[in-house]
Design a protein around this motif. Sequence first.
Motif, mmCIF file in Angstrom:
data_model
loop_
_atom_site.group_PDB
_atom_site.id
_atom_site.type_symbol
_atom_site.label_atom_id
_atom_site.label_comp_id
_atom_site.label_asym_id
_atom_site.label_seq_id
_atom_site.Cartn_x
_atom_site.Cartn_y
_atom_site.Cartn_z
ATOM 1 N N ASN A 1 -7.740 23.833 -84.789
ATOM 2 C CA ASN A 1 -8.683 23.443 -83.738
ATOM 3 C C ASN A 1 -9.618 24.574 -83.318
ATOM 4 O O ASN A 1 -9.997 24.689 -82.145
ATOM 5 N N PRO B 1 -13.196 21.572 -79.255
ATOM 6 C CA PRO B 1 -13.748 20.786 -78.133
ATOM 7 C C PRO B 1 -14.878 21.511 -77.416
ATOM 8 O O PRO B 1 -15.783 20.868 -76.872
ATOM 9 N N LYS C 1 -14.737 17.446 -83.502
ATOM 10 C CA LYS C 1 -13.396 16.856 -83.569
ATOM 11 C C LYS C 1 -12.576 17.471 -84.687
ATOM 12 O O LYS C 1 -11.359 17.588 -84.583
ATOM 13 N N THR C 2 -13.251 17.835 -85.758
ATOM 14 C CA THR C 2 -12.570 18.450 -86.890
ATOM 15 C C THR C 2 -13.370 19.660 -87.365
ATOM 16 O O THR C 2 -14.557 19.807 -87.054
#
Length: 234
Positions: free
Chosen positions: A197, A211, A216-217
């Motif tokens: 992340n 974030p 998201k990826t």
Amino acid sequence: MDVFRNGDRFYDFEEVLKKIREYEIATNTNFYRRDSRTIAAARKRGIKRNIKPELLFYSITFALLSDIKYPPKLSRKGRPKGSEKTVIGITKKSKRHHLQPFFKKSSGIKELAILQWILGDEKGKTVFENKEKVFQNEVQDLAFSSALVDESVDLLIVEKFFTKEAMIDVMSVVMRNKENSFHKCGSCTMDLTLTTNVVKCSSCLGWNHLPCVFLKTVPKAKHWYCKRCKQINK
């Protein structure tokens, strides 16, 4: 007999062939024009010199004719080079500077970036522009950027800006940060770990939580650039 002279101009291929023929007669020389697709075809057409078997194709047109000048190219139609407007009169937008990964940047840009990561934006820019020396007391208690621990950063290229004692302190702090895996998010400034992340900007080498940069990826592209770097290079 000088059939070819420096400055000769030819306006079609027939003139070239005519001059070549005149040169052959005057100098008792033969030019061979060959165009065969395979070694076997070349040998059938009577080529006498040895041909390396690994060559698949060859093409001999004429022996080298130096100092032959061709007619000047005609200028292209359209707007003049360097024009500030398009063909229909609209002001052209300035070209954007292409973003580059850090390792591809020039040495000067790298030096400025590293100095700013160590000393801060304003102090780093002043030292770079004025070629100042940084002393040991000036590098104490500084919040070094986490970009300095990246493998593509070579601290030795800014060694000339520091005294020996100051450079030793800088190297010590960076080595300690590497051992501790020191990284901060470039958006929220919180600590992060290089597990999942997270994503790194290829230009400023800053890490960000996914974030925090509205992802998201992890992007599949080879290089990813943060919003700040994109704005700087507009």
